[in-house]
Design an enzyme around this catalytic site. Structure first.
Site, mmCIF file in Angstrom:
data_model
loop_
_atom_site.group_PDB
_atom_site.id
_atom_site.type_symbol
_atom_site.label_atom_id
_atom_site.label_comp_id
_atom_site.label_asym_id
_atom_site.label_seq_id
_atom_site.Cartn_x
_atom_site.Cartn_y
_atom_site.Cartn_z
ATOM 1 N N TYR A 143 -1.229 -0.376 4.654
ATOM 2 C CA TYR A 143 -1.986 -1.112 5.664
ATOM 3 C C TYR A 143 -1.065 -2.125 6.323
ATOM 4 O O TYR A 143 -0.329 -2.829 5.639
ATOM 5 C CB TYR A 143 -3.170 -1.832 5.001
ATOM 6 C CG TYR A 143 -4.013 -2.657 5.950
ATOM 7 C CD1 TYR A 143 -4.808 -2.039 6.914
ATOM 8 C CD2 TYR A 143 -4.015 -4.051 5.883
ATOM 9 C CE1 TYR A 143 -5.587 -2.798 7.791
ATOM 10 C CE2 TYR A 143 -4.793 -4.812 6.749
ATOM 11 C CZ TYR A 143 -5.579 -4.183 7.699
ATOM 12 O OH TYR A 143 -6.347 -4.935 8.559
ATOM 13 N N ASP A 238 7.097 -4.319 5.502
ATOM 14 C CA ASP A 238 5.922 -5.161 5.665
ATOM 15 C C ASP A 238 5.724 -5.909 4.353
ATOM 16 O O ASP A 238 5.199 -5.377 3.380
ATOM 17 C CB ASP A 238 4.700 -4.298 6.003
ATOM 18 C CG ASP A 238 3.427 -5.130 6.120
ATOM 19 O OD1 ASP A 238 3.467 -6.332 5.793
ATOM 20 O OD2 ASP A 238 2.396 -4.566 6.522
ATOM 21 N N LYS A 266 -0.021 -14.172 4.731
ATOM 22 C CA LYS A 266 -0.550 -14.621 3.430
ATOM 23 C C LYS A 266 0.191 -15.847 2.868
ATOM 24 O O LYS A 266 -0.038 -16.936 3.350
ATOM 25 C CB LYS A 266 -0.617 -13.439 2.477
ATOM 26 C CG LYS A 266 -1.573 -12.386 3.090
ATOM 27 C CD LYS A 266 -1.897 -11.173 2.307
ATOM 28 C CE LYS A 266 -2.988 -10.405 3.034
ATOM 29 N NZ LYS A 266 -2.766 -9.014 3.272
#
Ligand SMILES: *Cc1c(COP(=O)(O)O)cnc(C)c1O
Length: 431
Positions: A143, A238, A266
């Protein structure tokens, strides 16, 4: 009792789609009503009904040192008193950039954005601008946020044919996203050979976290590096989830593989909305205003967000013992859970990397999307709700990793293992 949560959820659905501002929160994969939270400290969450839970979500990663971490709260309060935003440069942006460069030595330049989605979206635009090519390769089950280019599934039986996985994503966009199998270099080679000279970037979660935690097989990341070099493709890690979590320098440091571009989110914002992309000077120099690839943001590098991120990253940088402690705690939990499930003859495959851990209820070794999908989802639902009743807040999906925080004590870990023992018994009796 979660009466107030239930009431709020009902009310929320009247004015917010599905009652939530991000679908993973809606409990769709586990059923029931999502818990509404009031406050949190360390690893203890308190919901609107006054129930307490041990937290294994950590806001999906940022709370690596626990909630209400003093230096972050202080930094935000001090900064807010001086203005929440200027839309003009501030010194704290330089401090964050310089600190990231110290923690991740192969990042020459870094640009702040407001989410992981923006970071990944911008990184592939930069790779496309840099190479003058259109196509990108991603992995099934990885994702990278909700930008159009990433909401693509592999067409059945034809891995290289992208199909939109959401209405609203055009076929035109989908045709430029090629999907390979995680941990399968052969599938990547095949796509590269079939699209020679057309692939701008390969983007990967170096440790998959969004289909549950799946570590890269030995040689997988090195292999991607070699293939990208051979085909002049920009390798993008990522690290929105793994960055500053599985090591100071993320997966690049842990596995000793250098990407060309890296994306963050995050932890870098300590719970405020921050993302970032960075990497090699030569590539980052195509970004505006130095280069022609446009990228911008009214609130990018926002002082509150930068102050929060700086406070958290500084602590992680100055005191790397946090990583050793997280590793020990996660290993302890791993062993405890393994015993519990073995004692009850529940087949499990437990994956762990650093402070990320996932329990799959399956006999298969989980190495990719297909094997992740062999997990017993019905058993997970029952287990999830039993854990909730026993005071443990797990990610509400069988395909998410647990994120440990260093605020977890041995006592809390033991409580969690006890709760798992009770919960799996209850779950087994119900399915
Ligand atoms: C969470 C996540 C994103 C998206 O970040 P948002 O801040 O939710 O937009 C991208 N990539 C990975 C690996 C993630 O875990």
């Amino acid at each position: 009792m979660i009466e107030t949560s239930e009431k709020l959820f009902e009310q929320a659905q009247k004015s917010i789609p599905g009652g939530v501002n991000s679908p993973a929160r809606a409990f769709n994969s586990v059923g029931g009503s999502p818990v509404f939270f009031e406050k949190a400290e360390g690893s203890i969450l308190t919901d609107v009904d006054g129930n307490e839970y041990i937290d294994y979500v950590g806001s999906w990663g940022p709370m690596i040192l626990g909630h209400s971490y003093e230096p972050v709260i202080e930094a935000v309060q001090e900064t807010a008193a001086k203005s929440t935003s200027f839309g003009a440069p501030t010194e704290i942006e330089i401090k964050v950039a310089e600190l990231v460069k110290k923690m991740v030595p192969n990042v020459d330049k870094i640009r702040m954005v407001n989410s992981g989605t923006e970071a990944c979206m911008s990184a592939i635009r930069v790779a496309r601008g840099y190479t003058g090519r259109d196509k990108v390769i991603k992995f099934e089950g990885n994702y990278h946020g909700h930008a159009d280019s990433f909401l693509i599934n592999a067409g059945s039986g034809a891995l290289t044919l992208g199909q939109p996985s959401s209405p609203g994503v055009t076929k035109g966009t989908a045709k430029d996203t090629l999907t390979a199998n995680f941990n399968d270099l052969h599938s990547v080679k095949k796509i590269l050979n079939e699209n020679e000279g057309e692939v701008a970037a390969l983007v990967v979660e170096p440790v998959a976290g969004n289909m549950g935690c799946i570590p890269p097989k030995k040689g997988f990341l090195d292999g991607l590096r070699e293939l990208c070099d051979a085909h002049d493709v920009v390798l993008i890690f990522d690290e929105v989830m793994t960055g500053f979590r599985i090591a100071q320098g993320g997966a690049q440091q842990r596995y000793g593989v250098d990407a060309d571009l890296v994306t963050y989110g995050k932890i870098i914002g300590a719970g405020l909305p921050v993302g970032a992309f960075g990497g090699r000077q030569e590539i980052m120099d195509v970004v505006s205003p130095v280069g022609p690839v446009y990228q911008a943001g009214t609130l990018s590098g926002n002082p509150l967000a930068m102050a929060a991120g700086y406070a958290l990253l500084s602590e992680l940088h100055t005191n790397p013992h946090h990583y050793d402690e997280l590793e020990e705690k996660t290993t302890y939990l791993f062993a405890g859970l393994k015993d519990v499930f073995q004692n009850h003859d529940v087949p499990v495959s437990i994956n762990r990397v650093g402070s990320m851990i996932s329990v799959f209820f399956t006999e298969e070794e989980v190495v990719d999307f297909e094997t992740a999908n062999t997990t017993d989802q019905e058993l997970f639902k029952k287990y999830f709700h039993a854990m909730l009743e026993n005071g443990v807040y797990l990610p509400p999906s069988p395909f998410e990793a647990l994120f440990l925080a260093n605020s977890l004590t041995e006592e809390l870990l033991d409580k969690t293992i006890e709760a798992a023992d009770k919960s799996i018994q209850k779950a087994l009796a119900e399915v």
